[in-house]
Design a protein around this motif. Structure first.
Motif, mmCIF file in Angstrom:
data_model
loop_
_atom_site.group_PDB
_atom_site.id
_atom_site.type_symbol
_atom_site.label_atom_id
_atom_site.label_comp_id
_atom_site.label_asym_id
_atom_site.label_seq_id
_atom_site.Cartn_x
_atom_site.Cartn_y
_atom_site.Cartn_z
ATOM 1 N N TYR A 35 0.853 -1.189 0.000
ATOM 2 C CA TYR A 35 0.000 0.000 0.000
ATOM 3 C C TYR A 35 0.890 1.241 0.000
ATOM 4 N N TYR A 36 0.716 2.068 -0.992
ATOM 5 C CA TYR A 36 1.410 3.351 -1.063
ATOM 6 C C TYR A 36 0.393 4.411 -1.451
ATOM 7 N N ASN A 37 0.406 5.528 -0.754
ATOM 8 C CA ASN A 37 -0.487 6.636 -1.073
ATOM 9 C C ASN A 37 0.339 7.719 -1.769
ATOM 10 N N ILE A 38 0.284 7.743 -3.093
ATOM 11 C CA ILE A 38 1.103 8.685 -3.865
ATOM 12 C C ILE A 38 0.185 9.582 -4.682
ATOM 13 N N ASP A 39 0.100 10.846 -4.284
ATOM 14 C CA ASP A 39 -0.770 11.812 -4.969
ATOM 15 C C ASP A 39 -0.375 11.945 -6.434
ATOM 16 N N GLY A 40 -1.360 11.921 -7.306
ATOM 17 C CA GLY A 40 -1.124 12.157 -8.720
ATOM 18 C C GLY A 40 -0.766 10.914 -9.519
ATOM 19 N N LEU A 41 -0.484 9.805 -8.830
ATOM 20 C CA LEU A 41 -0.111 8.574 -9.531
ATOM 21 C C LEU A 41 -1.362 7.828 -9.953
ATOM 22 N N GLU A 42 -1.479 7.585 -11.256
ATOM 23 C CA GLU A 42 -2.656 6.909 -11.805
ATOM 24 C C GLU A 42 -2.729 5.448 -11.359
ATOM 25 N N ASP A 43 -1.581 4.761 -11.433
ATOM 26 C CA ASP A 43 -1.552 3.336 -11.085
ATOM 27 C C ASP A 43 -0.135 2.952 -10.684
ATOM 28 N N LEU A 44 -0.044 2.043 -9.726
ATOM 29 C CA LEU A 44 1.243 1.507 -9.288
ATOM 30 C C LEU A 44 1.220 0.006 -9.554
ATOM 31 N N ILE A 45 2.071 -0.429 -10.490
ATOM 32 C CA ILE A 45 2.126 -1.834 -10.891
ATOM 33 C C ILE A 45 3.403 -2.432 -10.305
ATOM 34 N N VAL A 46 3.247 -3.353 -9.369
ATOM 35 C CA VAL A 46 4.408 -3.966 -8.705
ATOM 36 C C VAL A 46 4.436 -5.449 -9.044
ATOM 37 N N MET A 77 8.167 -8.333 -15.093
ATOM 38 C CA MET A 77 7.491 -7.034 -15.127
ATOM 39 C C MET A 77 6.505 -6.965 -16.293
ATOM 40 N N ILE A 78 6.906 -7.488 -17.444
ATOM 41 C CA ILE A 78 6.043 -7.475 -18.625
ATOM 42 C C ILE A 78 4.773 -8.287 -18.376
ATOM 43 N N GLU A 79 4.920 -9.420 -17.708
ATOM 44 C CA GLU A 79 3.765 -10.264 -17.393
ATOM 45 C C GLU A 79 2.720 -9.470 -16.619
ATOM 46 N N LYS A 80 3.186 -8.647 -15.685
ATOM 47 C CA LYS A 80 2.281 -7.829 -14.864
ATOM 48 C C LYS A 80 1.698 -6.669 -15.683
ATOM 49 N N LEU A 81 2.543 -6.069 -16.517
ATOM 50 C CA LEU A 81 2.107 -4.918 -17.305
ATOM 51 C C LEU A 81 1.041 -5.301 -18.326
ATOM 52 N N LEU A 82 1.117 -6.517 -18.850
ATOM 53 C CA LEU A 82 0.163 -6.972 -19.862
ATOM 54 C C LEU A 82 -1.251 -7.138 -19.295
ATOM 55 N N GLU A 83 -1.363 -7.167 -17.963
ATOM 56 C CA GLU A 83 -2.689 -7.234 -17.344
ATOM 57 C C GLU A 83 -3.434 -5.897 -17.487
ATOM 58 N N LYS A 84 -2.673 -4.838 -17.811
ATOM 59 C CA LYS A 84 -3.252 -3.496 -17.934
ATOM 60 C C LYS A 84 -3.467 -3.163 -19.405
ATOM 61 N N ASN A 85 -4.400 -2.279 -19.656
ATOM 62 C CA ASN A 85 -4.688 -1.874 -21.038
ATOM 63 C C ASN A 85 -3.897 -0.607 -21.357
ATOM 64 N N LEU A 86 -2.608 -0.791 -21.662
ATOM 65 C CA LEU A 86 -1.733 0.344 -21.911
ATOM 66 C C LEU A 86 -1.240 0.298 -23.358
ATOM 67 N N SER A 87 -1.171 1.463 -23.998
ATOM 68 C CA SER A 87 -0.689 1.460 -25.383
ATOM 69 C C SER A 87 0.015 2.755 -25.779
ATOM 70 N N SER A 88 -0.458 3.886 -25.275
ATOM 71 C CA SER A 88 0.096 5.165 -25.732
ATOM 72 C C SER A 88 1.143 5.738 -24.773
ATOM 73 N N GLU A 89 1.382 5.037 -23.659
ATOM 74 C CA GLU A 89 2.312 5.556 -22.671
ATOM 75 C C GLU A 89 3.762 5.473 -23.153
ATOM 76 N N VAL A 90 4.560 6.415 -22.703
ATOM 77 C CA VAL A 90 6.004 6.413 -22.946
ATOM 78 C C VAL A 90 6.684 5.865 -21.694
ATOM 79 N N LEU A 91 7.528 4.855 -21.864
ATOM 80 C CA LEU A 91 8.266 4.341 -20.721
ATOM 81 C C LEU A 91 9.454 5.244 -20.424
#
Length: 200
Positions: A35-46, A77-91
């Protein structure tokens, strides 16, 4: 960036494809509680808990020059990221102070970000710069970490949506600081992708 031998780096069993054997892979906790409370962060993928096999992989990758282990970590990390619907983000990644990066020879977070981006056909860009040298965060209390990192980063590029990649999250201070300056600079959406959390 592959090891020459086709052996699991943890137990030594023969593997068909480079990486961990299935037994060692299954021992990694890929559903960490945090649990982390980070203002402004859309999602935290661990991706995992910083213990056991994952801890060994990260330490050897980060401090002992075993760069090939970055591929194993990034696959998790990729296995976890693929659970999300991400496409236009810049890493992007957590930057190091230039002198410290030269001293180590590489930035482990940058390697992970570039590997994830390449395998998922996403962009990887330098968004942040470490403008001020700071003490290592290890061993510092939460308020000391916050004071240590305050005003030490700057934004050098402003994509609309970013995913900040890092190897380990402990108190969340680094991601909190980067999220704050990114949002203040006009980045609309900030997500973080972390290899492992120390909080289990």
């Amino acid at each position: 960036m592959k090891l020459l031998e086709n052996n699991c780096p943890i137990c030594g069993k023969i593997v068909n494809n480079y990486g961990l054997c299935s037994d060692c892979f299954d021992l990694i906790n890929k559903d960490p509680v945090f649990y982390y409370n980070i203002d402004g962060l859309e999602d935290l993928i661990v991706s995992s808990t910083y213990s056991g096999i994952m801890r060994k992989l990260i330490i050897d990758f980060k401090f002992n020059g075993k760069l090939a282990y970055g591929e194993i970590i990034s696959e998790i990390m990729i296995e976890k990221l693929l659970e999300k619907n991400l496409s236009s983000e810049v890493l992007t990644y957590v930057p190091m102070y230039k002198y410290k990066e030269r001293e180590r020879g590489y930035n482990q977070s940058k390697i992970l970000a570039e590997d994830v981006a390449k395998k998922l056909d996403l962009k990887c860009e330098d968004v942040f710069e470490k403008a001020i040298d700071t003490k290592f965060q290890v061993g510092l209390k939460k308020h000391e970490r916050e004071e240590n990192l305050k005003d030490s980063f700057k934004v050098i590029k402003i994509p609309e949506e970013i995913i900040i990649v890092d190897d380990v999250i402990t108190t969340g201070t680094t991601i909190r600081e980067l999220t704050k300056i990114a949002k203040d600079s006009g980045v609309k959406k900030v997500t973080a992708l972390i290899a492992a959390t120390e909080i289990a």
